[in-house]
Each structure stands twice: as C-alpha cells, then as structure tokens.
Enzyme design. Structure first.
Site, short mmCIF file in Angstrom:
data_model
loop_
_atom_site.label_atom_id
_atom_site.label_comp_id
_atom_site.label_asym_id
_atom_site.label_seq_id
_atom_site.Cartn_x
_atom_site.Cartn_y
_atom_site.Cartn_z
N TYR A 248 0.86 -1.19 0.00
CA TYR A 248 0.00 0.00 0.00
C TYR A 248 0.89 1.24 0.00
O TYR A 248 2.08 1.13 0.32
CB TYR A 248 -0.99 0.00 1.18
N HIS A 296 6.17 -0.39 1.44
CA HIS A 296 5.79 0.56 0.40
C HIS A 296 6.73 0.50 -0.81
O HIS A 296 7.92 0.29 -0.65
CB HIS A 296 5.80 1.98 0.97
#
Ligand code: C5P
Length: 320
Positions: A248, A296
């Site tokens: 994400y 990430h």
C-alpha cells in the site's frame, strides 16, 4: 478555362495535404488536451495551474475523489475489503461503520480544507522526512508556502534552518502521533478500525489498547481541526497512481497526492531514500538497514514524483 481548373486543382491538392499533415501530427489525445485546457481556464489564479497541458496528471488526478471522510461518506464494500487487507483487519464492515459514526459525534462532520478555485492560488509545501533535508537550508522556502504539511513525529525544533517552522497540517497515524499546537490540523491516516477508535479515545477517555508500537494514550490537539483520510482515497492512490505496486502507498506519497488534490501549486521537500535505499530521517540515525522502504514501493513512488517534477506538476527540491 483550362488554367483556372488547373489552379483550382493545385489549391485543392495543397489544402488536402495540409489537412492530412495536421491530422497526422496531432497527438492522439488532442481532444483530451483541449478539454483540459478548457477546464484549466477556471481552475486557479496561479500563473500556471497544476494540470495545464499535462496528460500525465490528467490521466491520474481525479479531483472528484474525496480525500477526507465526512459523516455522509458512503464507503463501498469493495474499498473496505481493500482497506481491511493492508493491516490485516479482522473486524467486519458493520464495526467499521459503527466506529465512523462515533467519530463524527466528536469531530467536524466535513473537513474544512476547501477546493481549488478560480480566484485563489494556494501554494503548498509537502515535507517528507528524508535525510536529504539535512543541510538543505530549505526552511524559508518551506515557510513561504500557504499550507505546510509535515509527517508523523518529524521535529521542527533545532532543524528550523533546513525544515522551517510553520506547520499547518500534520499527517499521522496512532503509532506515529505527536501533540500539536492549537492551529495545526491533525490529519489522521487510518490503517485499521483501531486507529479510528484511538483518535476518539485519545481526545476523550484515553486509549489503552496495544499495537505493533507504543501508543499515546491521550493527544493534545484541537478537536475542531481533526481530519480523517478516506480509505477509498488510499485505494485510489494505490490503484491509479501506483498501479497496485507494493502492499500500500506510504504516508508520504498519499500526502503528496492529497496536496495535488487540494493545492494549486505543490512544492515537495524531504523525499528520497539514502544511498543504500533506506528511508533514513533527517532527525535521527537509521535504526534498521534492512527496512529499506518497508511495505511501500519506495522506488516506484520516487520515480513518479520525479515524473511529476519533469512535467512541472510539482517542484521537487532534492536536498543534499
Ligand atoms: O519515515 P516516515 O514514514 O516518518 O516518513 C514520512 C514519509 O516521508 C514517508 O512515508 C516517505 O514517503 C517519505 N520519506 C522519503 N525518504 C526518506 C524518508 C521518508 O521519501 N528518506
């Protein structure tokens, strides 16, 4: 008569050649460009507005995406399913909705940040926490912007010359929370239902639950200035901007896209990994060399920021 027909034929041929050439050399997305220029005429009062003649932005920026939750936000089940997975939420949609309901008994039901308008030019500084801010002397440049968005527990004191002093918005999640003064907006990035419960309790009875890192039980900040990011906005950033890369988006990348949504001019500071690919901070020594950019897609995020800068959609200050 013959010479008249001949001249007419030559002119017609010339005309057809011009039409063919124009059609051939026009970009395929010419209608979109026209539409964009037309839209842009009324977008803002800056010398140049964000999306001017810029298809890179046009294909990604969607200003109808609501970045903040409000009491009448209707999160789709699909967005909830995506959000649930990012930090392994076990509770169901009903629990989410009940918690959001409580949230708006306490905090403003609509986030008051305004939208770009034809008669204003809102400039924003988005300040990530990169080590590249050290020695940069960007302080005055950061403070010069109308909106200054900082992240997590990043300090200002003792770093004023490089990072400035002004903070209008601080984005955080419970594990990264710090106290704020009375004029700073607290922008909560919720990654699980407990994060919503935390903000409610941190402003009232105190929160005593656990997480993967220590949590502040209470927070000092102005209740009227609390804003909560919409999980659907996080999903939009992951799918449209990051094309689903990484688990994400990072808080910093989402904050940058948030700035694109709400500002007319975006100045980007403090983004970029160190030489070993780690997200080191300007205010502390790196704790773990194996962290890199966590869950990430840091490299991909940075490449996109560079592209935005090349297209002049943001000003990127790379630091030292
Ligand atoms: O490390 P932290 O999450 O507090 O930093 C805030 C944001 O700043 C990150 O989410 C990331 O987007 C950005 N950052 C960066 N390069 C670094 C450190 C942080 O781009 N070296």
């Amino acid at each position: 008569m013959y010479s008249f027909i001949r001249t007419f034929q030559v002119k017609l041929l010339f005309f057809l050649l011009v039409v063919a050439a124009v059609t051939f050399f026009l970009p395929a997305d010419f209608p979109e460009l026209l539409q964009l220029q037309h839209q842009d005429q009324s977008l803002c009062a800056c010398e140049k507005c964000l999306s001017e003649e810029n298809l890179f932005i046009l294909h990604r920026l969607n200003r109808s995406e609501e970045p903040f939750l409000s009491s009448n936000t209707n999160l789709s089940e699909d967005a909830f399913r995506w959000w649930k997975l990012i930090q392994n939420e076990q509770r169901d949609f009903g629990s989410y909705k009940a918690t959001v309901h409580k949230l708006f008994e306490l905090f403003p039901s609509v986030a008051d940040l305004g939208k770009p308008s034809a008669d204003s030019c809102r400039t924003c500084a988005v300040v990530g926490n990169s080590v590249n801010l050290k020695g940069s002397r960007y302080g005055p440049l950061i403070d010069f912007q109308d909106v200054v968005i900082r992240m997590n527990a990043a300090p200002v004191k003792d770093y004023e010359r490089d990072v400035g002093t002004k903070t209008t918005h601080r984005v955080m999640y419970p594990e990264s929370a710090v106290d704020l003064d009375n004029s700073t907006h607290l922008v909560l990035f919720p990654f699980k239902i407990q994060d919503l419960e935390w903000v409610i309790k941190a402003f009232t009875t105190g929160f005593f639950g656990r997480s993967y890192a220590p949590l502040k039980s209470k927070i000092k900040a102005k209740r009227d200035l609390v804003m909560v990011i919409n999980p659907a906005f996080m999903k939009y950033v992951h799918e449209i901007w990051l094309e689903k890369k990484g688990d994400y988006p990072s808080t910093g990348f989402m904050a940058l896209i948030l700035a694109l949504q709400i500002c007319d001019e975006v100045h980007v500071f403090g983004y970029g990994a160190d030489h070993d690919g780690n997200w080191s901070h300007y205010f502390e020594k790196l704790k773990s060399k194996s962290f890199k950019t966590g869950p990430h897609p840091g490299q991909h995020e940075y490449a996109l920021i560079q592209q935005l800068a090349e297209k002049k959609s943001v000003r990127l200050y790379k630091g030292w």
